[in-house]
Write a protein that holds these residues in place. Structure first.
Motif, PDB file in Angstrom:
ATOM      1  N   ILE A   1     108.179 -80.288  -6.679  1.00  0.00           N
ATOM      2  CA  ILE A   1     108.498 -81.725  -6.704  1.00  0.00           C
ATOM      3  C   ILE A   1     109.062 -82.176  -5.357  1.00  0.00           C
ATOM      4  N   ALA A   2     109.988 -81.362  -4.791  1.00  0.00           N
ATOM      5  CA  ALA A   2     110.581 -81.704  -3.495  1.00  0.00           C
ATOM      6  C   ALA A   2     109.518 -81.732  -2.402  1.00  0.00           C
TER       7      ALA A   2
ATOM      8  N   SER B   1     111.476 -70.584 -13.070  1.00  0.00           N
ATOM      9  CA  SER B   1     110.538 -71.682 -13.301  1.00  0.00           C
ATOM     10  C   SER B   1     111.134 -73.013 -12.877  1.00  0.00           C
ATOM     11  N   SER B   2     112.432 -73.186 -13.132  1.00  0.00           N
ATOM     12  CA  SER B   2     113.109 -74.417 -12.742  1.00  0.00           C
ATOM     13  C   SER B   2     113.116 -74.581 -11.229  1.00  0.00           C
ATOM     14  N   VAL B   3     113.393 -73.493 -10.513  1.00  0.00           N
ATOM     15  CA  VAL B   3     113.406 -73.539  -9.044  1.00  0.00           C
ATOM     16  C   VAL B   3     112.011 -73.849  -8.515  1.00  0.00           C
ATOM     17  N   GLN B   4     110.983 -73.225  -9.103  1.00  0.00           N
ATOM     18  CA  GLN B   4     109.611 -73.484  -8.662  1.00  0.00           C
ATOM     19  C   GLN B   4     109.220 -74.942  -8.876  1.00  0.00           C
ATOM     20  N   LYS B   5     109.614 -75.480 -10.035  1.00  0.00           N
ATOM     21  CA  LYS B   5     109.303 -76.880 -10.318  1.00  0.00           C
ATOM     22  C   LYS B   5     110.007 -77.802  -9.326  1.00  0.00           C
ATOM     23  N   ARG B   6     111.285 -77.529  -9.080  1.00  0.00           N
ATOM     24  CA  ARG B   6     112.025 -78.363  -8.125  1.00  0.00           C
ATOM     25  C   ARG B   6     111.438 -78.251  -6.727  1.00  0.00           C
ATOM     26  N   THR B   7     110.984 -77.050  -6.363  1.00  0.00           N
ATOM     27  CA  THR B   7     110.390 -76.848  -5.042  1.00  0.00           C
ATOM     28  C   THR B   7     109.102 -77.653  -4.898  1.00  0.00           C
TER      29      THR B   7
END
Length: 348
Positions: free
Chosen positions: A25-26, A17-23
């Motif tokens: 946002i990026a 979930s953290s990676v998806q959120k960062r993706t």
């Protein structure tokens, strides 16, 4: 029924979930920066046009306003072409790195761009029609030949996954194609036209180029995303990918066709612009991981941003003259290439 919650599963789900959120946002931040610098790029030129006039021309275009005509017919096509070419080259580079498992792979380094240059030299020398459509077809043919040599070599070589071996072979192919194109250009006195193409640039781009690039880039990104999961699995090794039921031949063919499509259309319009396909995918991997479901779409966004910035720099260094945009990308790409070539292990 055991309802015990596994802490490891919670941790893994939290990480995903953290990676998806960062993706997300990026990606959104990248698109925002692309939009902002597109406005800056549209305003720059021999005559500076303020952002308010740029926005006004987009909202309420006036045919009698010279600035509005300049924005609509010259500045906007150039800015959009830069974004689309940058996206195409970055995605093509990411695909090549995934297909060959070579962190140094890039259309400009391992023969594809120079294959296109050789084809264009032949076209300028032997074909009377110098239309854009003619050059586009020859560029595609040259890209296909260059890509075929690279991938055939990678398939027949004993150490085909070796970055050094494949890079050396690509450098040899690039040198051969470059020498042949230079010889043809000198003998048939078309060296000036070919030099302009090799310098790489976006001046003179029109809405026709945007209309060709847009569907090609969209199709290329869709095809790339369709094999993104397979490329991520392939990065673990061919044996692992085969064991997990991946059709490597199908993945390679789709990848090769997509690389030829993206690099062919990009270099036919903007010339030999290098290193975008090398630098951008690595930056995305370093920031957000090596999953190609993340690397491919964010490479498209970051590639668009880099080439828009490079085009702005090309116009600001020595106004009113333009510096070749390929020189700007080389200033970023060459140190990064030397850094990667010295590393014992890549990020794939």
């Amino acid at each position: 029924m055991d309802k015990t919650i596994n802490p490891e599963m919670i941790k893994q789900h939290s990480t995903v979930s953290s990676v998806q959120k960062r993706t997300i946002i990026a990606g959104l931040l990248g698109l925002l920066f692309v939009f902002l610098f597109l406005l800056v790029s549209i305003g720059l030129g021999a005559v500076w046009i303020s952002p308010s006039v740029v926005v006004d021309s987009l909202i309420s275009f006036q045919h009698g306003n010279i600035e509005h005509q300049l924005i609509r017919e010259v500045r906007i096509p150039r800015a959009l072409t830069a974004a689309l070419v940058g996206a195409a080259l970055a995605v093509a580079g990411a695909l090549m790195q995934g297909l060959t498992r070579n962190p140094l792979a890039d259309p400009s380094i391992i023969g594809i761009t120079h294959g296109s240059g050789l084809a264009i030299a032949i076209s300028l020398a032997f074909v009377s029609s110098g239309s854009y459509w003619n050059l586009l077809l020859w560029s595609f043919a040259g890209s296909a030949i260059g890509a075929s040599f690279v991938f055939i070599f990678s398939l027949i070589s004993k150490d085909r996954i070796s970055p050094v071996t494949l890079t050396l072979a690509g450098a040899a192919l690039s040198t051969l194609f470059s020498a042949l194109s230079t010889g043809i250009a000198l003998y048939f006195q078309v060296s000036q036209d070919l030099s302009f193409w090799f310098a790489g640039g976006l001046s003179g781009t029109k809405w026709l180029h945007v209309m060709i690039l847009f569907p090609a880039v969209i199709l290329g990104v869709i095809l790339s995303l369709s094999i993104s999961r397979s490329l991520t699995i392939l990065s673990m090794g061919e044996e692992v990918a085969t064991g997990l039921g991946q059709s490597l031949q199908k993945v390679r063919w789709i990848g090769i066709i997509t690389v030829v499509l993206l690099s062919g259309v990009a270099v036919s319009i903007a010339g030999a612009i290098g290193f975008i396909g090398l630098v951008i995918p690595h930056i995305i991997r370093l920031l957000l991981g090596s999953s190609y479901q993340v690397v491919i779409p964010l490479s498209a966004v970051a590639g668009a941003l880099l080439l828009v910035l490079a085009d702005i720099g090309a116009r600001m260094i020595n106004p009113p003259f333009e510096t070749p945009v390929s020189a700007i990308t080389a200033l970023v790409g060459v140190p990064f290439f030397l850094y990667l070539s010295r590393k014992k292990r890549g990020y794939l």
